[in-house]
Design a protein around this motif. Structure first.
Motif, mmCIF file in Angstrom:
data_model
loop_
_atom_site.group_PDB
_atom_site.id
_atom_site.type_symbol
_atom_site.label_atom_id
_atom_site.label_comp_id
_atom_site.label_asym_id
_atom_site.label_seq_id
_atom_site.Cartn_x
_atom_site.Cartn_y
_atom_site.Cartn_z
ATOM 1 N N GLY A 281 0.690 -1.334 0.002
ATOM 2 C CA GLY A 281 -0.092 -0.115 0.009
ATOM 3 C C GLY A 281 0.686 1.231 0.016
ATOM 4 O O GLY A 281 0.042 2.423 -0.088
ATOM 5 N N LEU A 282 2.184 1.336 -0.194
ATOM 6 C CA LEU A 282 3.004 2.470 -0.160
ATOM 7 C C LEU A 282 2.679 3.091 -1.341
ATOM 8 O O LEU A 282 2.650 4.547 -1.098
ATOM 9 N N CYS A 283 2.377 2.666 -2.546
ATOM 10 C CA CYS A 283 2.161 3.613 -3.670
ATOM 11 C C CYS A 283 0.830 4.274 -3.523
ATOM 12 O O CYS A 283 0.666 5.271 -4.059
ATOM 13 N N THR A 284 -0.047 3.749 -2.568
ATOM 14 C CA THR A 284 -1.334 4.532 -2.573
ATOM 15 C C THR A 284 -1.433 5.707 -1.787
ATOM 16 O O THR A 284 -1.985 6.384 -1.954
ATOM 17 N N THR A 285 -0.365 5.699 -0.965
ATOM 18 C CA THR A 285 -0.014 6.917 0.087
ATOM 19 C C THR A 285 0.329 8.009 -0.871
ATOM 20 O O THR A 285 0.400 9.186 -0.472
ATOM 21 N N VAL A 286 1.236 7.975 -1.816
ATOM 22 C CA VAL A 286 1.978 8.922 -2.512
ATOM 23 C C VAL A 286 1.211 9.757 -3.871
ATOM 24 O O VAL A 286 1.558 10.723 -4.506
ATOM 25 N N CYS A 287 0.343 8.919 -4.324
ATOM 26 C CA CYS A 287 -0.202 9.401 -5.386
ATOM 27 C C CYS A 287 -1.300 10.749 -5.370
ATOM 28 O O CYS A 287 -1.885 10.845 -4.525
ATOM 29 N N PRO A 288 -0.689 11.811 -6.005
ATOM 30 C CA PRO A 288 -1.181 13.167 -5.957
ATOM 31 C C PRO A 288 -2.708 13.080 -6.545
ATOM 32 O O PRO A 288 -3.582 14.043 -5.925
ATOM 33 N N LYS A 289 -3.138 12.253 -7.351
ATOM 34 C CA LYS A 289 -4.546 12.276 -7.831
ATOM 35 C C LYS A 289 -5.283 11.156 -7.068
ATOM 36 O O LYS A 289 -6.372 11.076 -7.436
ATOM 37 N N LYS A 290 -4.782 10.672 -6.268
ATOM 38 C CA LYS A 290 -5.492 9.483 -5.215
ATOM 39 C C LYS A 290 -6.215 8.345 -6.165
ATOM 40 O O LYS A 290 -7.348 7.978 -6.024
ATOM 41 N N ILE A 291 -5.458 8.070 -7.297
ATOM 42 C CA ILE A 291 -6.020 7.078 -8.255
ATOM 43 C C ILE A 291 -5.242 5.671 -7.945
ATOM 44 O O ILE A 291 -5.794 4.696 -8.724
#
Length: 67
Positions: free
Chosen positions: A15-25
């Motif tokens: 889930g680390l990638c989910t925390t850094v997405c600026p568009k929350k996609i």
């Protein structure tokens, strides 16, 4: 248009990638991969801006971003 590709069979669902997405996609999917993890994926590919924050954060290098 940018495109992010996730190798779901290698994803451990940290889930680390989910925390850094600026568009929350970027989100963890409901389905399980062969290893029993919920892999990450895009909820709306058309909104991806190709920033590659998700790929940079991924400890297992399962994300590829193309512009």
């Amino acid at each position: 248009m940018a495109k992010a590709t996730f190798n779901e069979s290698l994803c451990k669902g940290c889930g680390l990638c989910t925390t850094v997405c600026p568009k929350k996609i970027v989100a963890l999917k409901e389905t399980l991969n062969a290893k029993g993890y919920h892999p990450a994926g895009l909820t709306d590919e058309s909104k991806c801006i190709g920033c590659a924050f998700c790929a940079t954060m991924c400890p297992d290098c399962v994300i590829t971003v193309e512009k």
